[in-house]
Write an enzyme that holds these catalytic residues in place. Sequence first.
Site, mmCIF file in Angstrom:
data_model
loop_
_atom_site.group_PDB
_atom_site.id
_atom_site.type_symbol
_atom_site.label_atom_id
_atom_site.label_comp_id
_atom_site.label_asym_id
_atom_site.label_seq_id
_atom_site.Cartn_x
_atom_site.Cartn_y
_atom_site.Cartn_z
ATOM 1 N N LYS A 1 0.820 -1.220 0.000
ATOM 2 C CA LYS A 1 0.000 0.000 0.000
ATOM 3 C C LYS A 1 0.849 1.263 0.000
ATOM 4 O O LYS A 1 0.488 2.249 -0.634
ATOM 5 C CB LYS A 1 -0.979 0.005 1.166
ATOM 6 C CG LYS A 1 -0.352 0.150 2.536
ATOM 7 C CD LYS A 1 -1.420 0.190 3.606
ATOM 8 C CE LYS A 1 -0.802 0.282 4.990
ATOM 9 N NZ LYS A 1 -0.079 1.516 5.225
ATOM 10 N N THR A 2 2.005 1.228 0.708
ATOM 11 C CA THR A 2 2.871 2.414 0.734
ATOM 12 C C THR A 2 3.393 2.699 -0.673
ATOM 13 O O THR A 2 3.467 3.857 -1.095
ATOM 14 C CB THR A 2 4.051 2.207 1.709
ATOM 15 O OG1 THR A 2 3.534 1.858 2.990
ATOM 16 C CG2 THR A 2 4.885 3.466 1.831
ATOM 17 N N ARG B 1 2.609 -9.951 10.571
ATOM 18 C CA ARG B 1 3.943 -9.329 10.655
ATOM 19 C C ARG B 1 5.013 -10.323 10.191
ATOM 20 O O ARG B 1 6.136 -9.929 9.876
ATOM 21 C CB ARG B 1 4.286 -8.927 12.097
ATOM 22 C CG ARG B 1 3.409 -7.885 12.784
ATOM 23 C CD ARG B 1 3.124 -6.683 11.963
ATOM 24 N NE ARG B 1 1.871 -6.860 11.245
ATOM 25 C CZ ARG B 1 1.522 -6.160 10.175
ATOM 26 N NH1 ARG B 1 2.331 -5.256 9.679
ATOM 27 N NH2 ARG B 1 0.369 -6.368 9.565
ATOM 28 N N ASP C 1 -3.371 7.642 4.664
ATOM 29 C CA ASP C 1 -2.917 6.268 4.905
ATOM 30 C C ASP C 1 -3.559 5.745 6.193
ATOM 31 O O ASP C 1 -3.908 6.525 7.077
ATOM 32 C CB ASP C 1 -1.384 6.276 5.036
ATOM 33 C CG ASP C 1 -0.790 4.880 4.953
ATOM 34 O OD1 ASP C 1 -1.507 3.939 4.570
ATOM 35 O OD2 ASP C 1 0.402 4.736 5.273
ATOM 36 N N GLU C 2 -3.725 4.432 6.302
ATOM 37 C CA GLU C 2 -4.266 3.792 7.520
ATOM 38 C C GLU C 2 -5.603 4.423 7.923
ATOM 39 O O GLU C 2 -5.847 4.730 9.092
ATOM 40 C CB GLU C 2 -3.262 3.905 8.689
ATOM 41 C CG GLU C 2 -1.870 3.380 8.388
ATOM 42 C CD GLU C 2 -1.785 1.852 8.416
ATOM 43 O OE1 GLU C 2 -2.840 1.199 8.441
ATOM 44 O OE2 GLU C 2 -0.659 1.332 8.379
ATOM 45 N N GLN D 1 -7.408 -4.453 9.983
ATOM 46 C CA GLN D 1 -6.297 -4.010 10.819
ATOM 47 C C GLN D 1 -6.670 -2.798 11.675
ATOM 48 O O GLN D 1 -5.807 -2.036 12.104
ATOM 49 C CB GLN D 1 -5.075 -3.699 9.951
ATOM 50 C CG GLN D 1 -4.524 -4.923 9.227
ATOM 51 C CD GLN D 1 -3.246 -4.618 8.473
ATOM 52 O OE1 GLN D 1 -2.189 -4.410 9.056
ATOM 53 N NE2 GLN D 1 -3.330 -4.592 7.149
#
Length: 723
Positions: free
Chosen positions: A33-34, A604, A221-222, A252
């Site tokens: 996504k980044t 993770r 973002d997020e 998330q």
Amino acid sequence: MSKILSNLNDRQIEAVTHFSGPLLVIAGAGSGKTRALTNRIAWLIEEKKVSPWNILAVTFTNKAANEMKERVLKLLSVDDEKNSPTIGTFHSVCVRILRKEIHNLDYENAFVIYDAADQQILMKRIMADMALDPKKINPKAVLAHISNAKSQLLEPAEYEKYAHDYFSEKVAEIYPVYQKSLKQNNALDFDDIIMKTVELFKKFPEILDKYQEKFKFISVDEYQDTNRAQYVLIKALAEKYRNICVIGDADQSIYSWRGATIQNILDFEKDYPEVKVVSLEQNYRSTQVILEGANSMIKKNRQRIDKNLWTSREGGEKIRHWLADSERHEAELIAREIEKDLIGREYPLYKDNVVLYRTNAQSRVVEEVFLRYGIPYKIVGGVKFYERKEVKDIIAYLRVVQNQNDSVSLMRIINTPSRKIGAKTIETVRNFAMRNNLSLYKGLLLSDEIADLNSGKSSAVESFIKTIKDLQNMNSEFSASGMIKHVLDRTGYKRMLDDGSVEGEARLENIGELISVAQKYDKLEPGISLNIFLEEISLISDIDMVDDTDNAVTLMTVHSAKGLEFPNVFLAGLEEGIFPHSRSLLDRLELEEERRLMYVAMTRAMDRLYLIHARSRTLYGESRSNAPSQFLADLSKDLIEANFGGHGARTHISVSDIGETPVPVELDSGVDIALSQGDKIAHNTFGEGFVVDVNGGVATIAFSDPKVGVKKLALSIAPLKKI
């Protein structure tokens, strides 16, 4: 194809090349996504000729913001940050706006930002003035309630309407006094930063219009982690042009306890009916086995946007599921596995490993065992660099130089080092200042007019004021790092620490490290250098302090691990009442958040994932034997390899395999009650509980009363009732 679009998959290209109008990118864990976000910013500038000045990108950590900046500049082949778009955290972006505009709200533009410790000092002082006993009303709890109110944009008068019990009524009394005190100190707390920006936009439409014109293209973002205040802020900025791109993953969303609401991302399509939706489902991080395990677990949640992550990293090692005898045995299993994996390597990469846990209290035993095994480790969220006394002292001096009305910082340093300005003298000046409606600093300036101060005390105060004025004059000549050196010398602080002790030497080294941080701002003009330095360190989070170059095992909570990745992940303490947390066992929405937290923990892992629970555990001074986490039962047996560290290998373990034997209880009706996993129940003796598992007529139940804990009850005789 341009280099901006090369190395992107089809879905990422679809997201990157969307030009005008709202865009929702559902980005699963490890789906790049980044990359999609940064490449889209570069594409807007390079291909669509959008001015960098018209682009805003916001995220939650400085670490993420800096990474985005670097990537955008690299894609554009420029190294001049002056020509880069505005990229930063919600708070850093709002601070920039407030530095220019907050005078409209009757604050000085050189306001200070109070951290948690500063807030507590101020709150304790306010409560003392109001004759409120901190043993009966916890100052930290008051601040938590005020913080939550601010994240919901509730001003003191509005909060008062929601006060429904003794505690919230007391908070409603304290809240306006706290806000008034902050303003007198020309200070904002962390939550004010966004709240005051929203207030500014509401009261002054022309200021909002200025920033709407500036930020014509907005990326967030997020987005699943935004709270009410952040939502209102972004909606206001995007209202005019509606060129808003939000990226996130409902699976998330793990911060409801600090005001974040999953509804912001779930309802985005209602807010923007013309939205384009793109799902990024290819995972670039984890093996297929780890991903399948995470997918199977999170699908049990109802509050989510359906997607199915996949990876080209087929196969992979099975997920290890370990049972330990105790928390110490758990830590030893982890230590031995790390040693076994690194044995014989010329350069052992300890940093490839992370130990995750639900609460910080779980780290102590892991630390003790790692010390015994000689395994290097670092803790995220332990005693933070910026919370060390000597660092806070020097920063307090710098804050007073920048803003003399900051009474919290002033009180911290006025007698450090000792100047014979004791508590009685300070209280005398404070009372004089309050009677005359003056700031504490102005009261000190007039110390010679205070009848209750003798000439010796008045002289000591005047000497201190001269020191501060000298430092303020130096601020017009020196950068931030130079100012720290002058503070050390001019105040006698260096002489106080340089006493020949090992502790004093260590503290001087910490201040030396602070000087190193400040040198980053040496190229800025004097005065501005100190302002920017103080502003940026006040916005630093735990994650920003993680040093990727340290070759050490990382110890951190799952919440802190969000956005990070490691080849090997050890997830400890997987027991009912710990993970999931006991608070969630009677609330479906809270339990869903715990499951999302488990999903974050599992995703993770890049190569190996270890899930560990113990037969018994001593935590918070209490020994308990809890059933394994219900999340373990959500995983397919085909993905699991059980390894009980010498207790004998098995292929899978279910929740019903471990725990107490059924408890004989009094006969109720003799009717076998039909229960299934997830049901809420009530027991005549033990109170309310949550069904963890049902197997062969025996139910494993987690009771909300921690003294009862987890019990196994025979359904045919237990006095249970569904609720």
